[in-house]
Design a protein around this motif. Structure first.
Motif, mmCIF file in Angstrom:
data_model
loop_
_atom_site.group_PDB
_atom_site.id
_atom_site.type_symbol
_atom_site.label_atom_id
_atom_site.label_comp_id
_atom_site.label_asym_id
_atom_site.label_seq_id
_atom_site.Cartn_x
_atom_site.Cartn_y
_atom_site.Cartn_z
ATOM 1 N N ALA A 64 27.772 19.627 4.803
ATOM 2 C CA ALA A 64 29.412 19.416 4.185
ATOM 3 C C ALA A 64 29.957 18.080 4.881
ATOM 4 O O ALA A 64 30.566 17.247 4.447
ATOM 5 C CB ALA A 64 30.040 20.661 4.348
ATOM 6 N N GLU A 65 29.630 18.127 6.312
ATOM 7 C CA GLU A 65 30.177 17.081 7.250
ATOM 8 C C GLU A 65 29.698 15.812 6.765
ATOM 9 O O GLU A 65 30.116 14.668 6.717
ATOM 10 C CB GLU A 65 29.883 17.294 8.561
ATOM 11 N N ASP A 67 28.372 15.230 3.600
ATOM 12 C CA ASP A 67 28.731 14.647 2.364
ATOM 13 C C ASP A 67 30.370 13.998 2.531
ATOM 14 O O ASP A 67 30.465 13.220 1.836
ATOM 15 C CB ASP A 67 28.995 16.060 1.334
ATOM 16 N N ALA A 68 31.077 14.608 3.349
ATOM 17 C CA ALA A 68 32.314 14.121 3.684
ATOM 18 C C ALA A 68 32.247 12.717 4.152
ATOM 19 O O ALA A 68 32.982 11.700 3.903
ATOM 20 C CB ALA A 68 33.086 15.099 4.699
ATOM 21 N N GLN A 69 31.481 12.378 5.105
ATOM 22 C CA GLN A 69 31.180 11.253 5.680
ATOM 23 C C GLN A 69 30.554 10.188 4.668
ATOM 24 O O GLN A 69 31.160 8.994 4.598
ATOM 25 C CB GLN A 69 30.170 11.064 7.065
ATOM 26 N N ALA A 72 33.474 9.095 2.490
ATOM 27 C CA ALA A 72 34.344 8.360 2.950
ATOM 28 C C ALA A 72 33.908 7.100 3.028
ATOM 29 O O ALA A 72 34.523 6.088 2.882
ATOM 30 C CB ALA A 72 34.863 8.863 4.287
#
Length: 98
Positions: A64-65, A67-69, A72
């Motif tokens: 999830a981290e 994917d978020a990076q 962004a």
């Protein structure tokens, strides 16, 4: 898995009660019986059996981290030249014939 835990704790509780109520037993012995036959092994068993679930949760959180990076980074690169310069004209200018 929890059925085994509850059943084993019941058996150990009955062993402790038998220890405490016997003519040669003591309450302190019953407490040690409950702790050493019940709580310690069950805590170890639950910890070992829960390891795969903890590993899955860690991997899911890391994914999830990532994917978020990535989201962004994709959002910031969508602006032309990083948002510092205006975009070039999308249509070429028409030439006039002499």
């Amino acid at each position: 898995m929890y059925l085994v835990v509850v059943a084993w704790l019941y058996v150990v509780l009955m062993m402790s009660v038998a220890e405490a109520t016997s003519s040669n037993g003591t309450v302190l012995g019953a407490l040690f019986t409950f702790a050493l036959y019940g709580l310690v092994p069950i805590a170890l068993l639950v910890y070992i059996m829960g390891t795969p679930g903890r590993k899955r949760a860690i991997k899911a959180r890391e994914q999830a981290e990532r994917d978020a990076q990535n989201a962004a980074a994709a959002a910031s690169s969508a602006e032309p030249a990083g948002g510092r310069e205006p975009a070039a004209e999308p249509v070429a200018a028409m030439r006039k014939e002499p």
